[in-house]
Design an enzyme around this catalytic site. Structure first.
Site, PDB file in Angstrom:
ATOM      1  N   ARG A 125     -17.519 -10.811  45.170  1.00 21.73           N
ATOM      2  CA  ARG A 125     -17.702 -11.277  43.715  1.00 21.73           C
ATOM      3  C   ARG A 125     -17.844 -10.155  42.488  1.00 21.73           C
ATOM      4  O   ARG A 125     -18.388 -10.210  41.468  1.00 21.73           O
ATOM      5  CB  ARG A 125     -19.143 -12.044  43.757  1.00 21.73           C
ATOM      6  CG  ARG A 125     -19.271 -13.069  44.651  1.00 21.73           C
ATOM      7  CD  ARG A 125     -20.413 -13.946  44.412  1.00 21.73           C
ATOM      8  NE  ARG A 125     -20.623 -15.139  45.371  1.00 21.73           N
ATOM      9  CZ  ARG A 125     -21.033 -15.060  46.655  1.00 21.73           C
ATOM     10  NH1 ARG A 125     -21.626 -14.028  47.066  1.00 21.73           N
ATOM     11  NH2 ARG A 125     -21.077 -16.133  47.377  1.00 21.73           N
ATOM     12  N   LYS A 147      -6.571  -9.065  32.079  1.00 20.25           N
ATOM     13  CA  LYS A 147      -6.021  -9.999  32.757  1.00 20.25           C
ATOM     14  C   LYS A 147      -5.294  -9.662  33.987  1.00 20.25           C
ATOM     15  O   LYS A 147      -4.465  -8.871  34.226  1.00 20.25           O
ATOM     16  CB  LYS A 147      -5.078 -10.525  31.773  1.00 20.25           C
ATOM     17  CG  LYS A 147      -5.462 -11.150  30.383  1.00 20.25           C
ATOM     18  CD  LYS A 147      -4.208 -11.635  29.577  1.00 20.25           C
ATOM     19  CE  LYS A 147      -3.532 -12.874  29.951  1.00 20.25           C
ATOM     20  NZ  LYS A 147      -2.689 -13.217  29.017  1.00 20.25           N
ATOM     21  N   GLU A 189       8.019  -4.963  26.068  1.00 17.98           N
ATOM     22  CA  GLU A 189       6.599  -5.481  25.308  1.00 17.98           C
ATOM     23  C   GLU A 189       6.418  -4.588  24.283  1.00 17.98           C
ATOM     24  O   GLU A 189       5.570  -5.082  23.169  1.00 17.98           O
ATOM     25  CB  GLU A 189       5.695  -5.039  26.430  1.00 17.98           C
ATOM     26  CG  GLU A 189       5.854  -5.873  27.804  1.00 17.98           C
ATOM     27  CD  GLU A 189       5.238  -7.336  27.594  1.00 17.98           C
ATOM     28  OE1 GLU A 189       4.634  -7.718  26.613  1.00 17.98           O
ATOM     29  OE2 GLU A 189       5.204  -7.966  28.591  1.00 17.98           O
ATOM     30  N   LYS A 231      -3.467  -3.698  21.215  1.00 21.04           N
ATOM     31  CA  LYS A 231      -4.153  -4.611  22.278  1.00 21.04           C
ATOM     32  C   LYS A 231      -5.573  -4.313  22.137  1.00 21.04           C
ATOM     33  O   LYS A 231      -6.257  -5.359  22.359  1.00 21.04           O
ATOM     34  CB  LYS A 231      -3.487  -4.242  23.493  1.00 21.04           C
ATOM     35  CG  LYS A 231      -3.835  -5.422  24.765  1.00 21.04           C
ATOM     36  CD  LYS A 231      -2.984  -5.557  25.847  1.00 21.04           C
ATOM     37  CE  LYS A 231      -3.228  -6.594  26.567  1.00 21.04           C
ATOM     38  NZ  LYS A 231      -2.402  -6.759  27.815  1.00 21.04           N
ATOM     39  N   GLU A 241      -8.909 -14.758  25.505  1.00 21.88           N
ATOM     40  CA  GLU A 241      -7.685 -15.358  24.985  1.00 21.88           C
ATOM     41  C   GLU A 241      -8.218 -16.954  24.393  1.00 21.88           C
ATOM     42  O   GLU A 241      -7.650 -17.808  24.665  1.00 21.88           O
ATOM     43  CB  GLU A 241      -6.849 -15.517  26.273  1.00 21.88           C
ATOM     44  CG  GLU A 241      -5.518 -15.805  25.395  1.00 21.88           C
ATOM     45  CD  GLU A 241      -4.343 -15.503  26.617  1.00 21.88           C
ATOM     46  OE1 GLU A 241      -3.757 -16.707  26.819  1.00 21.88           O
ATOM     47  OE2 GLU A 241      -4.142 -14.476  26.913  1.00 21.88           O
ATOM     48  N   ARG A 245      -5.656 -13.502  20.737  1.00 23.84           N
ATOM     49  CA  ARG A 245      -5.088 -12.734  21.957  1.00 23.84           C
ATOM     50  C   ARG A 245      -3.963 -13.315  22.482  1.00 23.84           C
ATOM     51  O   ARG A 245      -3.135 -12.992  23.260  1.00 23.84           O
ATOM     52  CB  ARG A 245      -6.149 -12.796  23.198  1.00 23.84           C
ATOM     53  CG  ARG A 245      -5.577 -11.860  24.231  1.00 23.84           C
ATOM     54  CD  ARG A 245      -6.650 -11.337  25.370  1.00 23.84           C
ATOM     55  NE  ARG A 245      -6.318 -10.574  26.314  1.00 23.84           N
ATOM     56  CZ  ARG A 245      -6.869  -9.952  27.264  1.00 23.84           C
ATOM     57  NH1 ARG A 245      -7.767  -9.857  27.392  1.00 23.84           N
ATOM     58  NH2 ARG A 245      -5.924  -9.182  28.196  1.00 23.84           N
ATOM     59  N   ASN A 249       1.039 -13.139  23.911  1.00 21.53           N
ATOM     60  CA  ASN A 249       2.144 -13.887  24.893  1.00 21.53           C
ATOM     61  C   ASN A 249       3.342 -14.173  24.030  1.00 21.53           C
ATOM     62  O   ASN A 249       4.327 -15.143  24.342  1.00 21.53           O
ATOM     63  CB  ASN A 249       1.392 -15.212  25.380  1.00 21.53           C
ATOM     64  CG  ASN A 249       0.259 -14.923  26.250  1.00 21.53           C
ATOM     65  OD1 ASN A 249       0.751 -13.999  27.260  1.00 21.53           O
ATOM     66  ND2 ASN A 249      -0.876 -15.569  25.833  1.00 21.53           N
ATOM     67  N   HIS A 252       6.416 -15.014  26.078  1.00 24.52           N
ATOM     68  CA  HIS A 252       6.045 -15.087  27.343  1.00 24.52           C
ATOM     69  C   HIS A 252       6.162 -16.548  28.011  1.00 24.52           C
ATOM     70  O   HIS A 252       6.653 -16.946  29.183  1.00 24.52           O
ATOM     71  CB  HIS A 252       4.808 -14.681  27.741  1.00 24.52           C
ATOM     72  CG  HIS A 252       4.724 -13.209  27.882  1.00 24.52           C
ATOM     73  ND1 HIS A 252       4.927 -12.382  26.512  1.00 24.52           N
ATOM     74  CD2 HIS A 252       4.267 -12.420  28.611  1.00 24.52           C
ATOM     75  CE1 HIS A 252       5.051 -11.077  26.790  1.00 24.52           C
ATOM     76  NE2 HIS A 252       4.383 -10.975  28.258  1.00 24.52           N
ATOM     77  N   HIS A 256       8.547 -16.764  31.278  1.00 24.25           N
ATOM     78  CA  HIS A 256       8.020 -16.962  32.510  1.00 24.25           C
ATOM     79  C   HIS A 256       8.869 -17.989  33.013  1.00 24.25           C
ATOM     80  O   HIS A 256       9.153 -18.232  34.291  1.00 24.25           O
ATOM     81  CB  HIS A 256       6.576 -17.673  32.154  1.00 24.25           C
ATOM     82  CG  HIS A 256       5.707 -16.460  32.005  1.00 24.25           C
ATOM     83  ND1 HIS A 256       4.416 -16.733  31.687  1.00 24.25           N
ATOM     84  CD2 HIS A 256       5.683 -15.193  32.154  1.00 24.25           C
ATOM     85  CE1 HIS A 256       3.858 -15.659  31.345  1.00 24.25           C
ATOM     86  NE2 HIS A 256       4.609 -14.665  31.961  1.00 24.25           N
ATOM     87  N   HIS A 269      10.128  -8.926  34.634  1.00 22.28           N
ATOM     88  CA  HIS A 269       9.232  -9.354  33.613  1.00 22.28           C
ATOM     89  C   HIS A 269       9.671  -9.021  32.000  1.00 22.28           C
ATOM     90  O   HIS A 269       9.939  -9.818  31.160  1.00 22.28           O
ATOM     91  CB  HIS A 269       7.967  -9.073  33.984  1.00 22.28           C
ATOM     92  CG  HIS A 269       6.896  -9.677  32.793  1.00 22.28           C
ATOM     93  ND1 HIS A 269       6.761 -11.111  32.632  1.00 22.28           N
ATOM     94  CD2 HIS A 269       6.224  -9.005  31.762  1.00 22.28           C
ATOM     95  CE1 HIS A 269       5.818 -11.279  31.897  1.00 22.28           C
ATOM     96  NE2 HIS A 269       5.576 -10.019  31.295  1.00 22.28           N
TER      97      HIS A 269
END
Length: 365
Positions: A125, A147, A189, A231, A241, A245, A249, A252, A256, A269
């Site tokens: 955990r 993330k 990026e 960032k 997010e 935030r 993306n 993206h 994706h 990517h």
């Protein structure tokens, strides 16, 4: 004499603050820089490509810091960012009797960082972890902000957690061993940061891309620092997010979809994000926000970084299928990160798919 960071930043999300160290030859100083952020035992998790290059050096740093440790070497590639590989981490942690205070250290690129972060978020955990990114993409983006995720066949990064590291150590020297294609992928990026939030930085990239691709140390350090600072500022305001935030993306959602359609790892990517960023600019044109000249500037800068400015061809139905699984979909409404202008992002909701068809028309079979 141990190398000192050229830049040190602090990320301050609500969960906890942590430092980012940026500079040359920082692996030589890892025992000093990271010791305050390590617990009494560590697991170094890397892949088959990075291990022969840097694992022994990092193990030496842990020995110098007096930290008992063991290592886990995973297969390399986006196609291994899945439950099966994640379980290899858990198997080794259990076999080595890792405890809740064992620090997991991600020594690798974005795939390793994402998987190790997710393992740290879920093993017992929650265990502490440290990011030691070895690719440009991971240094400027994925190692910062917490993330973490693995991929699912129906969507990228769909299973994960927000979980912040204890520290990030970005040694720019390791980028010298990056394949040229990986360096370019990371530059996607970098360009994204200028496009979404800093017109002056975008213009600086236009003037300095040749030097960046040649890995001129001062320019590379400035670019990594600037992206990390942007960032860090955004994550400190919006850790999970819920608002701005999401701007990170940019490109993206389209990207994706490209990765899912082409098979994870066939398009890197960063390559998919590059083509996706051009598509995001084209979408913004459909709303009258940006101009064709803006889109061309973005495409030209990406091409200067030896990146694709156009997606592969596949059917509009396939695009919709992949994008409907995107994490930004809310109440069945697709949400895209677009641009008001170069240097200013927005969140655009799409209710009429014909707008997407017009955006993608030149690339449909």
């Amino acid at each position: 004499m141990p190398a000192r960071p050229l830049h040190t930043l602090t990320v301050q999300p609500p969960s906890h603050a942590y430092p980012i160290f940026i500079g040359q030859n920082l692996l030589d100083s890892a025992h000093e820089l990271l010791k305050p952020h390590l617990s009494k035992k560590a697991a170094v998790i890397t892949n088959e490509t990075v291990a022969p290059l840097y694992l022994e050096k990092f193990q030496t740093a842990l020995d110098q810091a007096g930290i008992p440790h063991f290592s886990i070497v995973l297969p390399d590639g986006e196609e291994y960012k899945n439950w099966q590989t994640l379980n290899l981490i858990f198997d080794s942690l259990m076999q080595n009797r890792a405890e809740r205070k064992t620090t997991l250290i991600a020594l690798g690129g974005g795939v390793i960082g994402d998987m190790v972060g997710f393992a740290a978020a879920t093993y017992q955990r929650g265990t502490p972890f440290i990011q030691v990114p070895t690719t440009l993409l991971s240094q400027v983006d994925s190692s910062v902000g917490g993330k973490t995720a693995i991929n699912h066949p129906l969507g990228k990064n769909m299973i994960g957690a927000f979980y912040q590291p204890q520290a990030v150590l970005a040694d720019l020297t390791v980028l010298q061993t990056l394949p040229a294609r990986e360096l370019s992928a990371g530059m996607a990026e970098v360009v994204k940061y200028g496009a979404l939030g800093d017109a002056a930085f975008f213009a600086w990239l236009e003037q300095n891309m040749t030097g960046l691709m040649a890995q001129q140390p001062e320019k590379l350090a400035q670019a990594v620092y600037h992206c990390c600072k942007m960032k860090a500022d955004i994550v400190s305001q919006d850790e999970t997010e819920q608002g701005i935030r999401a701007w990170l993306n940019l490109g993206h959602t389209f990207g994706h979809a490209i990765e899912a359609e082409m098979g994870y790892g066939n398009w890197l990517h960063g390559e998919a994000v590059a083509a996706g960023t051009v598509l995001a600019a084209r979408l913004s044109e459909q709303f009258g926000k940006t101009t064709a000249a803006d889109t061309q500037r973005i495409a030209a800068l990406l091409q200067a970084a030896r990146l694709p400015a156009a997606p592969p061809q596949f059917t509009f139905e396939k695009w919709l299928e992949h994008m409907s699984h995107d994490k930004k979909v809310e109440s069945s409404v697709m949400r895209f990160i677009g641009l008001n202008r170069i240097g200013e992002a927005n969140i655009t909701e799409i209710t009429d798919p014909e707008i997407l068809r017009r955006t993608l028309q030149p690339y449909l079979p």
